[in-house]
Design an enzyme around this catalytic site. Structure first.
Site, PDB file in Angstrom:
ATOM      1  N   CYS A   1       5.975 -79.619   2.385  1.00 19.22           N
ATOM      2  CA  CYS A   1       6.803 -80.297   3.379  1.00 19.22           C
ATOM      3  C   CYS A   1       7.356 -81.596   2.816  1.00 19.22           C
ATOM      4  CB  CYS A   1       5.980 -80.570   4.639  1.00 19.22           C
ATOM      5  SG  CYS A   1       6.927 -81.240   6.016  1.00 19.22           S
ATOM      6  N   CYS A   2       6.504 -82.393   2.163  1.00 14.78           N
ATOM      7  CA  CYS A   2       6.961 -83.641   1.539  1.00 14.78           C
ATOM      8  C   CYS A   2       8.026 -83.358   0.476  1.00 14.78           C
ATOM      9  CB  CYS A   2       5.785 -84.373   0.906  1.00 14.78           C
ATOM     10  SG  CYS A   2       4.648 -85.164   2.070  1.00 14.78           S
TER      11      CYS A   2
ATOM     12  N   CYS B   1       2.821 -88.776  -1.442  1.00 19.01           N
ATOM     13  CA  CYS B   1       3.750 -87.743  -0.970  1.00 19.01           C
ATOM     14  C   CYS B   1       4.542 -87.120  -2.107  1.00 19.01           C
ATOM     15  CB  CYS B   1       4.713 -88.339   0.057  1.00 19.01           C
ATOM     16  SG  CYS B   1       5.754 -89.663  -0.601  1.00 19.01           S
TER      17      CYS B   1
ATOM     18  N   CYS C   1       6.339 -90.369   8.213  1.00 13.23           N
ATOM     19  CA  CYS C   1       6.719 -89.441   9.269  1.00 13.23           C
ATOM     20  C   CYS C   1       5.758 -89.571  10.452  1.00 13.23           C
ATOM     21  CB  CYS C   1       6.702 -88.009   8.741  1.00 13.23           C
ATOM     22  SG  CYS C   1       7.953 -87.660   7.487  1.00 13.23           S
TER      23      CYS C   1
ATOM     24  N   CYS D   1       2.450 -87.599  10.582  1.00  9.83           N
ATOM     25  CA  CYS D   1       1.563 -87.806   9.438  1.00  9.83           C
ATOM     26  C   CYS D   1       1.079 -89.249   9.311  1.00  9.83           C
ATOM     27  CB  CYS D   1       2.271 -87.406   8.139  1.00  9.83           C
ATOM     28  SG  CYS D   1       2.811 -85.681   8.106  1.00  9.83           S
TER      29      CYS D   1
END
Length: 242
Positions: free
Chosen positions: A122-123, A233, A205, A208
């Site tokens: 995702c990162c 990240c 985010c 997170c």
């Protein structure tokens, strides 16, 4: 080692910056590499200090942010306040739509909670790939990294060569303490994210990031569900395919 992209070596460039104030160092880099110096801001405390140093002193350094699509409303608010305060327009880089759509369709909106691999995926899509685009063709990348932010940042020099992106990284606040950062923001009336007043030290985010408790590590609020003392990240150590 990949060849450095200018006639300056790391040693000679470090020597040119030796003894300069942050403002002088940023201006020197902007003059040495006109149009090829960029600053990536997350709109947090440290980055707001650097934004003020750049814009209050009319230093020609381009400023951009990575809009992951999962940011806090408060982050967008400080983004607007910063644009208004300095009569500027911070540039935005977004995730590539197709990659984001595939991720959300196949794994859902919270796959990053399931494993470290999913979180890094995702990162990679939301941060690292857009960063690669933002840094393409640049010679200097200015960041808000500080040594006391995490154990694996304490050995970083103020200026370093980044092989992954084939450019130099400059960390003007490397030796600053968190108290010095906050004092600068207060003394210069710099817009800042109100989440900082609620215990959010490092803001990323929304899903997170959480506030930290007294005595917790600076990075404890990022990816708190992971049992890993070196949580990053990928922006400062990895490169993903675009």
């Amino acid at each position: 080692m990949i060849a450095e992209p200018t006639s300056y070596t790391l040693e000679s460039l470090t020597e040119k910056l030796q003894g300069l104030s942050n403002i002088e160092a940023l201006r020197t880099l902007a003059n040495l590499f006109p149009g090829e110096v960029v600053f990536s801001t997350s709109l947090g405390y440290e980055d707001q200090v650097i934004t003020d140093l750049i814009l209050s002193n009319n230093i020609p350094i381009r400023i951009f942010t990575l809009d992951t699509g999962r940011m806090f409303a408060e982050t967008y608010s400080v983004w607007k306040k910063t644009n208004d305060r300095y009569a500027t327009k911070i540039e935005a880089y977004f995730p590539e739509r197709a990659s984001e759509e595939v991720l959300m369709s196949t794994k859902g909106p919270y796959s990053f909670y399931d494993s470290v691999e999913n979180r890094k995926e995702c990162c990679g899509i939301r941060k690292v790939a857009p960063l690669n685009r933002a840094l393409k063709g640049q010679k200097i990348w200015v960041t808000g990294i500080r040594a006391e932010q995490s154990a694996n940042r304490q050995s970083m020099p103020q200026l370093e060569w980044d092989e992954a992106h084939s450019l130099y990284k400059f960390h003007p606040l490397m030796d600053w303490t968190f108290e010095e950062v906050k004092q600068y923001v207060k003394d210069n009336n710099v817009p800042y994210n109100p989440l900082h007043d609620r215990g959010f030290v490092s803001i990323g985010c929304q899903p997170c990031t959480r506030a930290i408790q007294p005595g917790e590590d600076f990075r404890a609020g990022r990816w708190w569900w992971e049992d890993n003392s070196k949580k990053e990240c990928g922006l400062h150590g990895e490169r993903v395919k675009e």
